[in-house]
Design a protein around this motif. Structure first.
Motif, short mmCIF file in Angstrom:
data_model
loop_
_atom_site.label_atom_id
_atom_site.label_comp_id
_atom_site.label_asym_id
_atom_site.label_seq_id
_atom_site.Cartn_x
_atom_site.Cartn_y
_atom_site.Cartn_z
N ASN A 68 46.68 54.87 52.35
CA ASN A 68 48.00 54.51 52.87
C ASN A 68 48.98 54.04 51.81
O ASN A 68 50.07 53.58 52.15
CB ASN A 68 47.84 53.39 53.92
CG ASN A 68 46.98 53.81 55.09
OD1 ASN A 68 47.35 54.70 55.84
ND2 ASN A 68 45.83 53.17 55.25
N ARG A 69 48.62 54.16 50.54
CA ARG A 69 49.48 53.61 49.50
C ARG A 69 50.82 54.34 49.42
O ARG A 69 50.92 55.53 49.71
CB ARG A 69 48.79 53.65 48.14
CG ARG A 69 48.47 55.03 47.60
CD ARG A 69 47.61 54.88 46.35
NE ARG A 69 47.03 56.13 45.90
CZ ARG A 69 47.54 56.89 44.94
NH1 ARG A 69 48.67 56.53 44.35
NH2 ARG A 69 46.94 58.00 44.57
N ALA A 70 51.81 53.59 49.01
CA ALA A 70 53.16 54.13 48.92
C ALA A 70 53.25 55.09 47.74
O ALA A 70 52.49 55.01 46.76
CB ALA A 70 54.16 53.00 48.76
N ASP A 71 54.21 56.00 47.81
CA ASP A 71 54.47 56.91 46.70
C ASP A 71 54.87 56.10 45.47
O ASP A 71 55.56 55.09 45.57
CB ASP A 71 55.58 57.89 47.07
CG ASP A 71 55.17 58.86 48.16
OD1 ASP A 71 53.95 59.05 48.34
OD2 ASP A 71 56.06 59.41 48.82
N GLY A 72 54.46 56.58 44.33
CA GLY A 72 54.86 55.93 43.08
C GLY A 72 53.90 54.88 42.58
O GLY A 72 54.07 54.38 41.46
N ALA B 73 43.03 42.63 47.46
CA ALA B 73 44.40 42.10 47.54
C ALA B 73 45.41 43.05 46.90
O ALA B 73 46.39 42.60 46.32
CB ALA B 73 44.46 40.74 46.86
N LEU B 74 45.20 44.34 47.01
CA LEU B 74 46.09 45.28 46.32
C LEU B 74 47.51 45.22 46.86
O LEU B 74 48.47 45.31 46.09
CB LEU B 74 45.52 46.70 46.43
CG LEU B 74 44.19 46.90 45.69
CD1 LEU B 74 43.64 48.31 45.94
CD2 LEU B 74 44.34 46.65 44.20
N ASP B 75 47.69 45.07 48.15
CA ASP B 75 49.04 44.95 48.70
C ASP B 75 49.72 43.65 48.26
O ASP B 75 50.88 43.67 47.82
CB ASP B 75 49.03 45.08 50.22
CG ASP B 75 48.82 46.53 50.66
OD1 ASP B 75 49.44 47.43 50.05
OD2 ASP B 75 48.06 46.77 51.61
N ARG C 192 36.06 49.06 52.00
CA ARG C 192 37.02 49.38 53.05
C ARG C 192 38.45 49.05 52.63
O ARG C 192 39.40 49.79 52.96
CB ARG C 192 36.64 48.64 54.33
CG ARG C 192 35.33 49.16 54.92
CD ARG C 192 34.92 48.44 56.21
NE ARG C 192 33.67 49.00 56.70
CZ ARG C 192 32.45 48.54 56.38
NH1 ARG C 192 32.35 47.49 55.56
NH2 ARG C 192 31.36 49.11 56.84
N ALA C 193 38.61 47.98 51.87
CA ALA C 193 39.95 47.64 51.39
C ALA C 193 40.47 48.73 50.46
O ALA C 193 41.64 49.13 50.54
CB ALA C 193 39.92 46.30 50.67
N LEU C 194 39.61 49.24 49.58
CA LEU C 194 40.03 50.28 48.66
C LEU C 194 40.35 51.58 49.39
O LEU C 194 41.39 52.21 49.13
CB LEU C 194 38.92 50.54 47.62
CG LEU C 194 39.13 51.75 46.70
CD1 LEU C 194 40.43 51.63 45.91
CD2 LEU C 194 37.94 51.93 45.77
N VAL C 195 39.49 52.00 50.29
CA VAL C 195 39.72 53.25 51.01
C VAL C 195 41.00 53.17 51.84
O VAL C 195 41.81 54.10 51.85
CB VAL C 195 38.50 53.59 51.89
CG1 VAL C 195 38.82 54.75 52.83
CG2 VAL C 195 37.30 53.95 51.01
#
Length: 374
Positions: free
Chosen positions: A284-288, A216-218, A276-279
């Protein structure tokens, strides 16, 4: 705490329905297990109602900031609990204590007498549990009444806890949590619990541990946009074997029918979804967005070196006092002190080579390929 009226009736009712339906259709519970699970769900609901009550009657609670929280996560059984105990040496961070997860209300600073009673009650429950199982639970998962505890005790209140798959045979519920449940709403309640716990106390910087945060990182960043992540990594073959053993132990408390081969397949799915969620997030994570990656083998062999890198990522100073506290805790808690957890993947119908090949994309991405079995 005296009974209170629910100011938010129906909150997370759909999630609870998903879990209860899956338990009834798939759970294969013993009579004793069904009774125990009913108590667990009722207690989780009570905690949620009490938190909702406090937030409704003291509106200042939800106006408090929860700034720059640190989410300690990683593959389940990859050393997150051990790392959490090391982080607990850092005085600038605040972790939820086990007794607070058991009974978060009234807010501890608002009612110190009640807090002391709840702490003593939790300690007695732990004593009785260790007496019943001879300390077997401790060999799987380190837990102390006043020690740092993971966020599963908060997420249970939302019935959006994918980790129920370890304890219950509920694969249908597991899939629905990840595919249809509004996890951002669950983490909004997670924030309300933290605000309740810190009410009338100095505002802390929270450190919040749970492997399922990876799923649930997003949504976490929707609720906590300035959150930082600390992610532990371990060879997935060892991770999967440990998860299979742990799930077999937990499910045996609720069911007389625990199929090890089935546990193997379900735990492979659980571990795979985390990977798969982590990769996907990392790619695709946002900058910052701050993510500190931690190697399990380094944490075990040289935790101070691992902490130096993580502290740097979090803009924290690893002081001589904290270094000494870490060294003292390690000396007081050597490997095997609370029992040894042994496991073998072949006991669950799985082949280590095939598992390693399936998750090679993960081990290669995070440079774990040479650490099989770690």
């Amino acid at each position: 705490m005296s009974p209170v009226e629910d100011p938010t009736p129906g909150l997370f009712a759909d999630n609870l329905d998903l879990l209860v339906d899956s338990i009834n259709e798939e759970g294969q519970f013993s009579e004793q297990g069904a009774a125990a699970s009913t108590v667990m769900l009722a207690l989780a609901q009570r905690k949620r109602i009490e938190v909702s009550h406090w937030c409704a009657t003291e509106p200042g609670i939800t106006q408090q900031p929860v700034e720059r929280p640190v989410f300690l996560t990683g593959l389940p059984r990859s050393g997150t609990t051990y790392f959490q105990y090391l982080f607990d040496r850092e005085p600038s961070l605040r972790m939820m204590r086990t007794w607070e997860g058991d009974s978060p209300c009234p807010p501890p600073a608002a009612d110190p007498a009640s807090a002391a009673q709840r702490q003593a009650h939790c300690a007695e429950q732990h004593r009785q549990r260790r007496e019943r199982d001879g300390g077997a639970s401790d060999s799987f998962h380190l837990s102390d009444p006043d020690g740092p505890q993971e966020c599963v005790m908060i997420m249970d209140q939302t019935f959006g806890n994918a980790g129920h798959l370890w304890t219950f045979r509920v694969p249908g519920y597991f899939d629905r949590v990840l595919d249809t449940v509004d996890l951002a709403a669950c983490y909004a309640h997670h924030k309300r619990v933290l605000q309740t716990l810190q009410w009338q106390a100095p505002t802390p910087r929270w450190a919040l541990k749970w492997p399922c945060h990876l799923l649930a990182l997003d949504p976490i960043l929707q609720v906590y946009p300035d959150a930082a992540m600390v992610v532990t990594h371990r060879d997935p073959v060892a991770v999967l074997a440990s998860n299979c053993s742990y799930s077999t132990f937990l499910r045996g408390m609720f069911s007389d029918r625990v199929d090890r081969a089935e546990v193997g397949q379900q735990m492979k799915d659980l571990v795979g979804r985390h990977i798969r969620a982590l990769v996907d997030f990392d790619a695709n994570r946002a900058d910052g967005v701050t993510i500190a990656h931690v190697d399990y083998s380094q944490v075990v062999a040289d935790p101070e070196a691992a902490m130096v890198d993580v502290y740097r990522s979090l803009d924290l100073e690893l002081t001589p006092e904290v270094r000494q506290s870490i060294a003292q805790w390690r000396a007081e808690n050597p490997p095997g002190k609370r029992g040894v957890h042994t496991y073998d993947l072949s006991d669950y119908g799985l082949d280590a080579r095939e598992v390693a090949e399936e998750f090679a994309f993960y081990t290669e991405r995070f440079d774990l390929a040479g650490k099989v079995g770690a």
